[in-house]
Design an enzyme around this catalytic site. Structure first.
Site, PDB file in Angstrom:
ATOM      1  N   PRO A   2       3.210   5.425  -7.025  1.00 52.14           N
ATOM      2  CA  PRO A   2       2.555   5.023  -5.769  1.00 52.14           C
ATOM      3  C   PRO A   2       2.852   3.905  -5.096  1.00 52.14           C
ATOM      4  O   PRO A   2       3.253   2.789  -5.887  1.00 52.14           O
ATOM      5  CB  PRO A   2       1.204   4.786  -6.509  1.00 52.14           C
ATOM      6  N   GLU A   3       3.003   3.783  -3.753  1.00 53.02           N
ATOM      7  CA  GLU A   3       3.463   2.805  -3.173  1.00 53.02           C
ATOM      8  C   GLU A   3       2.258   2.163  -2.347  1.00 53.02           C
ATOM      9  O   GLU A   3       1.157   2.478  -2.275  1.00 53.02           O
ATOM     10  CB  GLU A   3       4.541   2.980  -2.122  1.00 53.02           C
ATOM     11  N   HIS A  93      -5.376  13.325 -20.814  1.00 52.61           N
ATOM     12  CA  HIS A  93      -4.702  12.014 -20.338  1.00 52.61           C
ATOM     13  C   HIS A  93      -5.661  11.162 -19.717  1.00 52.61           C
ATOM     14  O   HIS A  93      -5.313  10.250 -19.123  1.00 52.61           O
ATOM     15  CB  HIS A  93      -3.541  12.190 -19.449  1.00 52.61           C
ATOM     16  N   ARG A 156      19.371 -17.741   3.335  1.00 60.19           N
ATOM     17  CA  ARG A 156      19.553 -17.011   2.054  1.00 60.19           C
ATOM     18  C   ARG A 156      20.672 -15.853   2.199  1.00 60.19           C
ATOM     19  O   ARG A 156      20.681 -15.276   3.469  1.00 60.19           O
ATOM     20  CB  ARG A 156      18.184 -16.234   1.658  1.00 60.19           C
TER      21      ARG A 156
END
Ligand SMILES: [Zn+2]
Length: 277
Positions: A2-3, A93, A156
């Site tokens: 999941p994001e 589960h 950077r």
């Protein structure tokens, strides 16, 4: 996995069902997930406390309880949260079960056990504790804009794609979203962060916000029984313009170039060599 958009969707779906209820008991059916589960502490933190709210921070959820206690959750790869009648059979589960004062049960199921459940006592409301403390800015918060990104990128030499995926810079831009965002902003994924102008950082910040917002809107249509969508990006997958399209004609320059795939930071990265500089 999941994001941010999926976690936000889960959070929005759960909030109205949990807020205001009291936790009556906690059953822990596992000693360790990604980290050990301290079941005694979890019980002490949760039982007889009312739920004041649930919020998302990065890919974490923070369950906020009366008495300034917080339970931080991360769904890992395969964690799923659901609310069901307490009389429903416990599934193999199901790892942690919270009894709720309305007679239902809130359950964390996880086949691969990469999720985490971390109880904390005495936290200031809204305070970022534990693993939340080191996270970068939220991309949908007001402080995230081109000026912020420009300051973070200055000096950077790391590729911009790696920078926007760095959770200490900004949270929640996963691998698929990073390719999409850079394609929409017309920025080459390998370009050094420090070589982006303020104007291009503004375009990039705007695309990050809009891609994640769109994905949240799509994610909101995929939720069934409060489970995170199976797979990483739900229905938003149908909206992808560049990710997974290696050798296919670019949708922006109408076939003048084909999409290329490279590996950056060990992850597949897709871009158009003509549209992205
Ligand atoms: Zn193109």
């Amino acid at each position: 996995m999941p994001e941010l958009p999926e976690v936000e969707t889960v959070c929005r779906a759960l909030a109205p069902h949990l807020t205001g209820l009291t936790i009556t008991d906690v059953v822990t059916r596992v000693s360790s997930l990604r980290l050990p589960v301290d079941s005694e502490r979890l019980t002490a933190v949760c039982v007889n406390r009312s739920i004041s709210g649930i919020r998302r921070r990065g890919k974490y959820l923070a369950l906020e309880l009366a008495g300034d206690a917080t339970v931080v959750l991360h769904l890992g790869m395969t964690g799923m949260l659901r609310i069901c009648p307490a009389t429903d059979a416990v599934l193999p589960h199901d790892r942690v079960l919270w009894g709720l004062s309305d007679g239902r049960s809130w359950r964390l199921a996880d086949t691969r056990k990469f999720s985490c459940v971390l109880p904390f006592e005495r936290c200031d409301p809204g305070q970022d504790i534990g693993p939340l403390a080191n996270l970068g800015i939220e991309p949908l918060d007001h402080g995230f804009d081109g000026a912020y990104l420009h300051a973070e990128c200055r000096g950077r030499m790391r590729p911009v794609k790696n920078l926007i995926m760095d959770q200490t810079v900004v949270v929640g831009v996963g691998n698929i979203y990073a390719s999409e965002v850079l394609f929409r902003a017309g920025i080459h994924p390998r370009r050094a962060g420090g070589r982006l102008s303020r104007r291009r950082c503004e375009a990039l910040a705007a695309e990050i916000r809009s891609v994640l917002t769109e994905a949240i809107d799509w994610g909101g249509t995929t939720i069934i029984n409060f489970r995170a969508p199976d797979g990483s990006e739900g229905l938003f997958r149908q909206q992808l313009r560049v990710y997974g399209r290696e050798n296919e004609p670019c949708l922006r320059c109408a076939g003048h170039a084909r999409i290329r795939r490279i590996v950056l930071g060990g992850r597949s990265t897709y871009y158009c060599p003509r549209c992205q500089r």
